[in-house]
Design a protein around this motif. Sequence first.
Motif, PDB file in Angstrom:
ATOM      1  N   LEU A   4     -21.725  26.773   9.709  1.00 51.60           N
ATOM      2  CA  LEU A   4     -22.286  28.229  10.074  1.00 51.60           C
ATOM      3  C   LEU A   4     -22.629  28.335  11.491  1.00 51.60           C
ATOM      4  O   LEU A   4     -22.177  29.021  12.056  1.00 51.60           O
ATOM      5  CB  LEU A   4     -23.365  28.774   9.225  1.00 51.60           C
ATOM      6  N   THR A   5     -23.428  27.291  12.009  1.00 49.18           N
ATOM      7  CA  THR A   5     -23.697  27.608  13.317  1.00 49.18           C
ATOM      8  C   THR A   5     -22.359  27.226  14.336  1.00 49.18           C
ATOM      9  O   THR A   5     -22.320  27.652  15.250  1.00 49.18           O
ATOM     10  CB  THR A   5     -24.884  26.546  13.761  1.00 49.18           C
ATOM     11  N   LYS A  54     -19.311  27.890  13.421  1.00 51.86           N
ATOM     12  CA  LYS A  54     -18.359  28.950  13.412  1.00 51.86           C
ATOM     13  C   LYS A  54     -19.113  30.242  14.161  1.00 51.86           C
ATOM     14  O   LYS A  54     -18.310  30.790  14.916  1.00 51.86           O
ATOM     15  CB  LYS A  54     -18.510  29.653  11.835  1.00 51.86           C
ATOM     16  N   ALA A  55     -20.274  30.306  14.326  1.00 56.41           N
ATOM     17  CA  ALA A  55     -20.958  31.189  15.256  1.00 56.41           C
ATOM     18  C   ALA A  55     -20.709  30.967  16.575  1.00 56.41           C
ATOM     19  O   ALA A  55     -20.675  31.959  17.631  1.00 56.41           O
ATOM     20  CB  ALA A  55     -22.408  31.611  14.763  1.00 56.41           C
ATOM     21  N   ASP A  72     -26.987  22.570   1.794  1.00 54.96           N
ATOM     22  CA  ASP A  72     -26.714  23.580   2.263  1.00 54.96           C
ATOM     23  C   ASP A  72     -27.406  23.456   3.800  1.00 54.96           C
ATOM     24  O   ASP A  72     -26.820  24.183   4.783  1.00 54.96           O
ATOM     25  CB  ASP A  72     -27.565  24.548   1.569  1.00 54.96           C
ATOM     26  N   VAL A  75     -27.440  33.625  11.324  1.00 56.58           N
ATOM     27  CA  VAL A  75     -27.007  32.580  12.096  1.00 56.58           C
ATOM     28  C   VAL A  75     -26.068  33.371  13.158  1.00 56.58           C
ATOM     29  O   VAL A  75     -26.332  33.231  14.495  1.00 56.58           O
ATOM     30  CB  VAL A  75     -26.117  31.332  11.380  1.00 56.58           C
ATOM     31  N   THR A  76     -25.323  34.247  12.642  1.00 58.43           N
ATOM     32  CA  THR A  76     -24.324  34.925  13.587  1.00 58.43           C
ATOM     33  C   THR A  76     -25.145  36.102  14.507  1.00 58.43           C
ATOM     34  O   THR A  76     -25.010  35.855  15.519  1.00 58.43           O
ATOM     35  CB  THR A  76     -23.375  35.758  12.827  1.00 58.43           C
ATOM     36  N   GLY A  87     -23.934  23.126   5.305  1.00 60.42           N
ATOM     37  CA  GLY A  87     -23.631  24.521   5.443  1.00 60.42           C
ATOM     38  C   GLY A  87     -24.441  24.780   6.751  1.00 60.42           C
ATOM     39  O   GLY A  87     -23.700  25.872   7.265  1.00 60.42           O
ATOM     40  N   THR A 100     -29.063  28.416   6.762  1.00 56.64           N
ATOM     41  CA  THR A 100     -28.161  28.664   5.540  1.00 56.64           C
ATOM     42  C   THR A 100     -27.828  30.189   5.243  1.00 56.64           C
ATOM     43  O   THR A 100     -27.252  30.318   4.254  1.00 56.64           O
ATOM     44  CB  THR A 100     -29.074  28.152   4.156  1.00 56.64           C
ATOM     45  N   ASN A 101     -28.075  30.940   6.006  1.00 61.33           N
ATOM     46  CA  ASN A 101     -28.094  32.301   6.196  1.00 61.33           C
ATOM     47  C   ASN A 101     -26.757  32.961   7.103  1.00 61.33           C
ATOM     48  O   ASN A 101     -27.393  32.826   8.336  1.00 61.33           O
ATOM     49  CB  ASN A 101     -29.154  33.150   6.461  1.00 61.33           C
ATOM     50  N   GLU A 102     -25.698  33.188   6.761  1.00 62.67           N
ATOM     51  CA  GLU A 102     -24.791  33.401   7.635  1.00 62.67           C
ATOM     52  C   GLU A 102     -24.894  34.561   8.541  1.00 62.67           C
ATOM     53  O   GLU A 102     -24.682  34.415   9.824  1.00 62.67           O
ATOM     54  CB  GLU A 102     -23.198  33.675   6.962  1.00 62.67           C
TER      55      GLU A 102
END
Length: 260
Positions: A120-121, A123-124, A112, A70-71, A116, A65-67
Amino acid sequence: MKLDNNVAVVTGAGSGIGRQIALTLARQGARVAIADIDMDGASETVEQIRQDRGREAMAVHMDVTNEAEVTESMDAVAKRFGRIDTLVSNAGIQIVHPIQDFPYAQFQKLMDIHVGGAFLTTKAAVKHMYPQGSGSLIYMGSVHSHEASPLKSAYVAAKHAILGLARVMAKEGAEHGVRSNVICPGFVKTPLVEKQIPEQAHDLGISEEEVVNRVMLGDTVDQTFTTVQDVADVAAFLAGFETNALTGQSIIVSHGWCMK
């Protein structure tokens, strides 16, 4: 082996289904990053991989849940192994209540993590997959991506959303050689499911035996739980399948509970 030189990131791989997926991918030749918030569990999975086949693995702390985290963690995997070929978005929780008693904060927490976290995963990961022109996005859905059950408004909504995200990614990823599919297990007897048995018995006013035999397994063809290995074998198959002939699909692993 089919997955030789494949680099896989598996979220929620410190235990349960995620751990078995990581072990199975490694056995087929992949180098695996174990992403979890439980670093003790993640480290144990890494050690099991090394002892089992001597394969290369690493543990990374990843709150899905922490962008920023994750990135950063995804970039660390790519730096260590040189690429990312497979994402298995598996991290998840379960919370059950009748909707009139469902705290909105708990609904948001579940969404989330499941939705979420998948976003996010993804996207990364595609930041690394797109330039190399290949990749496999594998999402952990559920029979509840297709079917509803009482008490699971948040979980069913999340699993339906993941199916939608995966189908979007099948279309967006195609020109970059990135496939996107969803594994939809039936009930797998993990600690997550075992925790639900007394909760549902209480909320539905029935015995725990009835929860198992009627609610969880009543619509299967053989009254049998799906196993973690069943799910892991499908993940390995999707990771190794190399063309867009199989993308945008949900693979249901449920002993016939749900047939689509």
